[in-house]
Write an enzyme that holds these catalytic residues in place. Structure first.
Site, PDB file in Angstrom:
ATOM      1  N   GLY A  13      33.930  46.255  31.351  1.00 17.08           N
ATOM      2  CA  GLY A  13      34.660  45.345  32.228  1.00 17.08           C
ATOM      3  C   GLY A  13      33.879  44.891  33.455  1.00 17.08           C
ATOM      4  O   GLY A  13      32.706  44.524  33.377  1.00 17.08           O
ATOM      5  N   GLY A  84      38.499  52.730  37.911  1.00 22.47           N
ATOM      6  CA  GLY A  84      39.904  52.601  38.275  1.00 22.47           C
ATOM      7  C   GLY A  84      40.788  52.628  37.048  1.00 22.47           C
ATOM      8  O   GLY A  84      40.349  52.342  35.937  1.00 22.47           O
ATOM      9  N   GLN A 141      52.568  45.321  44.422  1.00 16.97           N
ATOM     10  CA  GLN A 141      52.952  44.768  43.115  1.00 16.97           C
ATOM     11  C   GLN A 141      54.095  45.578  42.524  1.00 16.97           C
ATOM     12  O   GLN A 141      54.041  46.822  42.519  1.00 16.97           O
ATOM     13  CB  GLN A 141      51.739  44.779  42.170  1.00 16.97           C
ATOM     14  CG  GLN A 141      52.014  44.349  40.748  1.00 16.97           C
ATOM     15  CD  GLN A 141      52.471  42.897  40.634  1.00 16.97           C
ATOM     16  OE1 GLN A 141      52.272  42.078  41.542  1.00 16.97           O
ATOM     17  NE2 GLN A 141      53.112  42.570  39.543  1.00 16.97           N
ATOM     18  N   GLN A 144      53.899  49.066  40.603  1.00 15.98           N
ATOM     19  CA  GLN A 144      52.580  49.651  40.877  1.00 15.98           C
ATOM     20  C   GLN A 144      52.525  50.313  42.257  1.00 15.98           C
ATOM     21  O   GLN A 144      51.578  50.107  43.006  1.00 15.98           O
ATOM     22  CB  GLN A 144      51.479  48.579  40.778  1.00 15.98           C
ATOM     23  CG  GLN A 144      51.175  48.138  39.355  1.00 15.98           C
ATOM     24  CD  GLN A 144      49.870  47.370  39.250  1.00 15.98           C
ATOM     25  OE1 GLN A 144      49.481  46.644  40.177  1.00 15.98           O
ATOM     26  NE2 GLN A 144      49.188  47.505  38.129  1.00 15.98           N
ATOM     27  N   TYR A 147      49.336  52.433  42.207  1.00 10.79           N
ATOM     28  CA  TYR A 147      48.096  51.641  42.215  1.00 10.79           C
ATOM     29  C   TYR A 147      47.956  50.859  43.530  1.00 10.79           C
ATOM     30  O   TYR A 147      46.877  50.827  44.130  1.00 10.79           O
ATOM     31  CB  TYR A 147      48.130  50.692  41.013  1.00 10.79           C
ATOM     32  CG  TYR A 147      46.887  49.872  40.771  1.00 10.79           C
ATOM     33  CD1 TYR A 147      45.762  50.437  40.161  1.00 10.79           C
ATOM     34  CD2 TYR A 147      46.836  48.516  41.091  1.00 10.79           C
ATOM     35  CE1 TYR A 147      44.622  49.671  39.902  1.00 10.79           C
ATOM     36  CE2 TYR A 147      45.713  47.746  40.835  1.00 10.79           C
ATOM     37  CZ  TYR A 147      44.604  48.328  40.232  1.00 10.79           C
ATOM     38  OH  TYR A 147      43.487  47.565  39.972  1.00 10.79           O
ATOM     39  N   TYR A 179      43.355  38.762  39.177  1.00 12.11           N
ATOM     40  CA  TYR A 179      43.418  39.141  37.751  1.00 12.11           C
ATOM     41  C   TYR A 179      42.150  38.687  37.023  1.00 12.11           C
ATOM     42  O   TYR A 179      41.800  37.515  37.024  1.00 12.11           O
ATOM     43  CB  TYR A 179      44.682  38.553  37.119  1.00 12.11           C
ATOM     44  CG  TYR A 179      45.900  39.336  37.571  1.00 12.11           C
ATOM     45  CD1 TYR A 179      46.413  40.353  36.779  1.00 12.11           C
ATOM     46  CD2 TYR A 179      46.473  39.111  38.818  1.00 12.11           C
ATOM     47  CE1 TYR A 179      47.495  41.110  37.221  1.00 12.11           C
ATOM     48  CE2 TYR A 179      47.557  39.864  39.262  1.00 12.11           C
ATOM     49  CZ  TYR A 179      48.062  40.855  38.450  1.00 12.11           C
ATOM     50  OH  TYR A 179      49.122  41.614  38.894  1.00 12.11           O
ATOM     51  N   ILE A 180      41.469  39.669  36.425  1.00  7.98           N
ATOM     52  CA  ILE A 180      40.170  39.441  35.800  1.00  7.98           C
ATOM     53  C   ILE A 180      40.258  39.802  34.314  1.00  7.98           C
ATOM     54  O   ILE A 180      40.927  40.783  33.951  1.00  7.98           O
ATOM     55  CB  ILE A 180      39.073  40.326  36.472  1.00  7.98           C
ATOM     56  CG1 ILE A 180      39.100  40.170  38.014  1.00  7.98           C
ATOM     57  CG2 ILE A 180      37.694  40.026  35.905  1.00  7.98           C
ATOM     58  CD1 ILE A 180      38.733  38.825  38.566  1.00  7.98           C
TER      59      ILE A 180
HETATM   60  P1  NDP Z   1      38.438  48.808  32.718  1.00  6.11           P
HETATM   61  O1  NDP Z   1      39.714  49.468  32.333  1.00  6.11           O
HETATM   62  O2  NDP Z   1      37.888  47.742  31.852  1.00  6.11           O
HETATM   63  O3  NDP Z   1      37.301  49.919  32.958  1.00  6.11           O
HETATM   64  C1  NDP Z   1      37.555  51.032  33.762  1.00  6.11           C
HETATM   65  C2  NDP Z   1      36.290  51.815  33.938  1.00  6.11           C
HETATM   66  O4  NDP Z   1      36.555  52.945  34.782  1.00  6.11           O
HETATM   67  C3  NDP Z   1      35.762  52.376  32.619  1.00  6.11           C
HETATM   68  O5  NDP Z   1      34.351  52.299  32.626  1.00  6.11           O
HETATM   69  C4  NDP Z   1      36.198  53.836  32.654  1.00  6.11           C
HETATM   70  O6  NDP Z   1      35.363  54.715  31.897  1.00  6.11           O
HETATM   71  C5  NDP Z   1      36.089  54.131  34.141  1.00  6.11           C
HETATM   72  N1  NDP Z   1      36.882  55.290  34.528  1.00  6.11           N
HETATM   73  C6  NDP Z   1      38.223  55.448  34.445  1.00  6.11           C
HETATM   74  N2  NDP Z   1      38.580  56.681  34.870  1.00  6.11           N
HETATM   75  C7  NDP Z   1      37.449  57.311  35.236  1.00  6.11           C
HETATM   76  C8  NDP Z   1      37.141  58.612  35.719  1.00  6.11           C
HETATM   77  N3  NDP Z   1      38.093  59.522  35.955  1.00  6.11           N
HETATM   78  N4  NDP Z   1      35.844  58.924  35.949  1.00  6.11           N
HETATM   79  C9  NDP Z   1      34.861  58.029  35.727  1.00  6.11           C
HETATM   80  N5  NDP Z   1      35.082  56.768  35.274  1.00  6.11           N
HETATM   81  C10 NDP Z   1      36.362  56.430  35.015  1.00  6.11           C
HETATM   82  O7  NDP Z   1      38.684  48.291  34.212  1.00  6.11           O
HETATM   83  P2  NDP Z   1      38.311  46.880  34.893  1.00  6.11           P
HETATM   84  O8  NDP Z   1      36.905  46.545  34.608  1.00  6.11           O
HETATM   85  O9  NDP Z   1      39.382  45.918  34.587  1.00  6.11           O
HETATM   86  O10 NDP Z   1      38.489  47.272  36.431  1.00  6.11           O
HETATM   87  C11 NDP Z   1      37.427  47.768  37.224  1.00  6.11           C
HETATM   88  C12 NDP Z   1      37.933  48.007  38.634  1.00  6.11           C
HETATM   89  O11 NDP Z   1      38.439  46.789  39.154  1.00  6.11           O
HETATM   90  C13 NDP Z   1      39.084  49.012  38.708  1.00  6.11           C
HETATM   91  O12 NDP Z   1      38.959  49.775  39.882  1.00  6.11           O
HETATM   92  C14 NDP Z   1      40.298  48.129  38.771  1.00  6.11           C
HETATM   93  O13 NDP Z   1      41.371  48.780  39.398  1.00  6.11           O
HETATM   94  C15 NDP Z   1      39.776  46.969  39.586  1.00  6.11           C
HETATM   95  N6  NDP Z   1      40.507  45.735  39.395  1.00  6.11           N
HETATM   96  C16 NDP Z   1      40.616  45.168  38.146  1.00  6.11           C
HETATM   97  C17 NDP Z   1      41.305  43.980  38.001  1.00  6.11           C
HETATM   98  C18 NDP Z   1      41.444  43.312  36.679  1.00  6.11           C
HETATM   99  O14 NDP Z   1      42.194  42.319  36.622  1.00  6.11           O
HETATM  100  N7  NDP Z   1      40.797  43.735  35.628  1.00  6.11           N
HETATM  101  C19 NDP Z   1      41.947  43.328  39.151  1.00  6.11           C
HETATM  102  C20 NDP Z   1      41.742  44.004  40.403  1.00  6.11           C
HETATM  103  C21 NDP Z   1      41.040  45.159  40.503  1.00  6.11           C
HETATM  104  P3  NDP Z   1      35.469  54.766  30.259  1.00  6.11           P
HETATM  105  O15 NDP Z   1      34.865  53.469  29.783  1.00  6.11           O
HETATM  106  O16 NDP Z   1      34.679  55.956  29.866  1.00  6.11           O
HETATM  107  O17 NDP Z   1      36.932  54.875  29.962  1.00  6.11           O
END
Ligand code: NDP
Length: 240
Positions: A13, A84, A141, A144, A147, A179-180
């Protein structure tokens, strides 16, 4: 000197886009992931970067991994706290476990990772920390509470640490994506997503690369005077 950048949640992501962008900027990138081995291997194959398994909620393990990265790869100059998770539900039905899981993964992880690296950055008089929060930490939100609280907490955390670190040439900033298009939002139903998109003035979701570009700037020398800043990237959905 090799510049090392650590990106948590860096194999999927938004984090993956950040890892790739920082690699393009010349950093030796080490991505942290939690359990998705398939995504981690794909990331290694695609980028040639290292990916290390670490639960960022574990304080002692964060310390140990930061030490190991420094001894194996060199001084860490950039830390991106991007890992996250969500576990949605209204507060009157939310379990203590859902609350803890989301707070620990999104917010306590920032403490764990920053605490492990901050003394080194202060001593070396250089560091760039970028935290990835969310529009939902800015505006709240429905469904949430956990969150939104964690992501709002990241904004306060960023400002306080920026104040403590500024004189040591360590900048700390926070990015709030709207939202991404990632796996996280792929889990939202089409109906709900369409209603969200109708609230976005640009009438579309963002792309991971659009967040990575901001992180790249914040990590660069050009951003030396930017610290404690909250940068929104949400297509105009929420303006602060
Ligand atoms: P994804 O769900 O696509 O990816 C989450 C990543 O976090 C994965 O690489 C996962 O690892 C890792 N992760 C989760 N839990 C842990 C942990 N306990 N220890 C280490 N790594 C962990 O998320 P996004 O790319 O969508 O989001 C990235 C960030 O951006 C997050 O913080 C999210 O809250 C924030 N965000 C996202 C938005 C969106 O619309 N997508 C909007 C606003 C904020 P693994 O691959 O091994 O599971």
């Amino acid at each position: 000197m090799t510049k090392v950048a650590v990106v948590t949640g860096g194999t999927r992501g938004i984090g993956k886009a950040i890892s790739k962008e920082l690699k393009n900027d010349g950093y030796l990138v080490v991505a942290i992931y939690h359990g998705n081995e398939e995504a981690a291997q794909k990331f290694r194959d695609e980028t040639g970067c290292s990916a290390i398994k670490l639960d960022v909620t574990d304080f002692a393990k964060c310390q140990a991994v930061i030490e190991k990265i420094e001894s194996d790869f060199g001084n860490i100059g950039v830390l991106v706290n991007n890992a996250g998770v969500t576990r949605d539900g209204v507060l009157h039905k939310m379990s203590e476990e859902s609350w803890d899981y989301v707070l620990q993964t999104n917010l306590t992880s920032c403490f764990n990772m920053c605490r492990a690296i901050i003394l080194k950055m202060r001593e070396r008089k250089f560091g760039r920390i970028v935290n990835i929060s969310s529009i939902n930490g800015q505006k709240g939100q429905f469904g949430q509470v956990n969150y939104s609280a964690a992501k709002a907490g990241m904004i306060g955390f960023t400002k306080a640490l920026a104040l403590e670190s500024a004189a040591k040439n360590v900048t700390v900033n926070v990015v709030c994506p709207g939202y991404i298009e990632t796996d996280m939002t792929a889990a939202i139903s089409k109906e709900v997503l369409n209603s969200i998109i109708r609230q976005i003035p640009e009438m579309r979701m963002g792309k991971p690369d659009e967040i990575a570009a901001i992180v790249s700037f914040l990590a660069s020398d050009k951003a030396a005077f930017v610290t404690g800043a909250t940068i929104s990237a949400n297509g105009g959905q929420y303006m602060v």
